[in-house]
Design an enzyme around this catalytic site. Structure first.
Site, PDB file in Angstrom:
ATOM      1  N   GLU A   1      28.948  30.367  -2.722  1.00 46.14           N
ATOM      2  CA  GLU A   1      28.956  29.479  -1.552  1.00 46.14           C
ATOM      3  C   GLU A   1      30.386  29.128  -1.153  1.00 46.14           C
ATOM      4  O   GLU A   1      30.748  29.163   0.022  1.00 46.14           O
ATOM      5  CB  GLU A   1      28.184  28.193  -1.843  1.00 46.14           C
ATOM      6  N   CYS A  29      30.218  22.964  -4.948  1.00 48.83           N
ATOM      7  CA  CYS A  29      29.982  23.681  -3.689  1.00 48.83           C
ATOM      8  C   CYS A  29      29.457  22.724  -2.621  1.00 48.83           C
ATOM      9  O   CYS A  29      29.851  22.815  -1.453  1.00 48.83           O
ATOM     10  CB  CYS A  29      28.994  24.831  -3.895  1.00 48.83           C
TER      11      CYS A  29
END
Ligand code: THU
Length: 163
Positions: free
Chosen positions: A75, A115
């Site tokens: 991500e 993330c």
């Protein structure tokens, strides 16, 4: 001292019906990215595909390292790659897919805490929700945005003002 209560709730629902053509485009890009992951240690390959407001799809994978904490999730690799390539573009959607040597994960994975923080910063900077899709072997979930669904009560750039 003012004391007011704050409550947080979040829920995710599996998609009912078939994926759209756009879903399919992102799923394909995320699967192709996962296949190129550098994950010799975990053997857990993750692909993320970002749909930008300029129509481009940018996809990337997790990149591991023998010094484990030096690696990076799919991500964050994807958001940083998209920002580096198209700094002005908004990320409208981010689809996340993961697989092991046995195939796609059954239950979709959700992004790790670090993330989420990076996704949130992008969402705040672009001033528009980044819709997140989580893709497993059997299910596809759509979340309305990072702040809305993944990181409530978050620390944002404005928090630095101390107000
Ligand atoms: N990983 C991701 O890329 N995204 C996630 O959402 C969770 C975990 C990666 C990090 C590491 O390379 C491997 O998966 C195992 O944790």
């Amino acid at each position: 001292m003012n004391q007011h209560s704050v409550s947080v709730s979040t829920s995710i629902k599996p998609l009912s019906g078939s994926p759209s053509a756009e879903d399919e485009r992102l799923m394909l890009a995320a699967r192709e990215a996962a296949a190129k992951a550098y994950a010799p240690y975990s053997k857990f390959r993750v692909g993320a595909a970002a749909l930008l407001d300029n129509g481009e799809v940018v996809a990337a994978s997790n990149q591991e390292n023998a010094a484990y904490p030096s690696g990076l999730c799919a991500e964050r690799t994807t958001v940083f790659y998209a920002n580096a390539k198209y700094p002005e573009a908004k990320i409208l959607r981010l689809l996340i897919y993961a697989e092991t040597d046995k195939g796609p994960v059954r239950s979709p994975i959700t992004p790790c805490g670090a993330c989420r923080q990076v996704l949130l910063e992008k969402e705040v900077a672009q001033g528009a929700p980044m819709r997140i899709s989580l893709c497993g072997a059997d299910d596809l979930y759509h979340l309305p945005g990072v702040a809305a669904a993944l990181l409530p009560l978050s620390f944002v750039p404005k928090s630095l003002d101390g107000e």
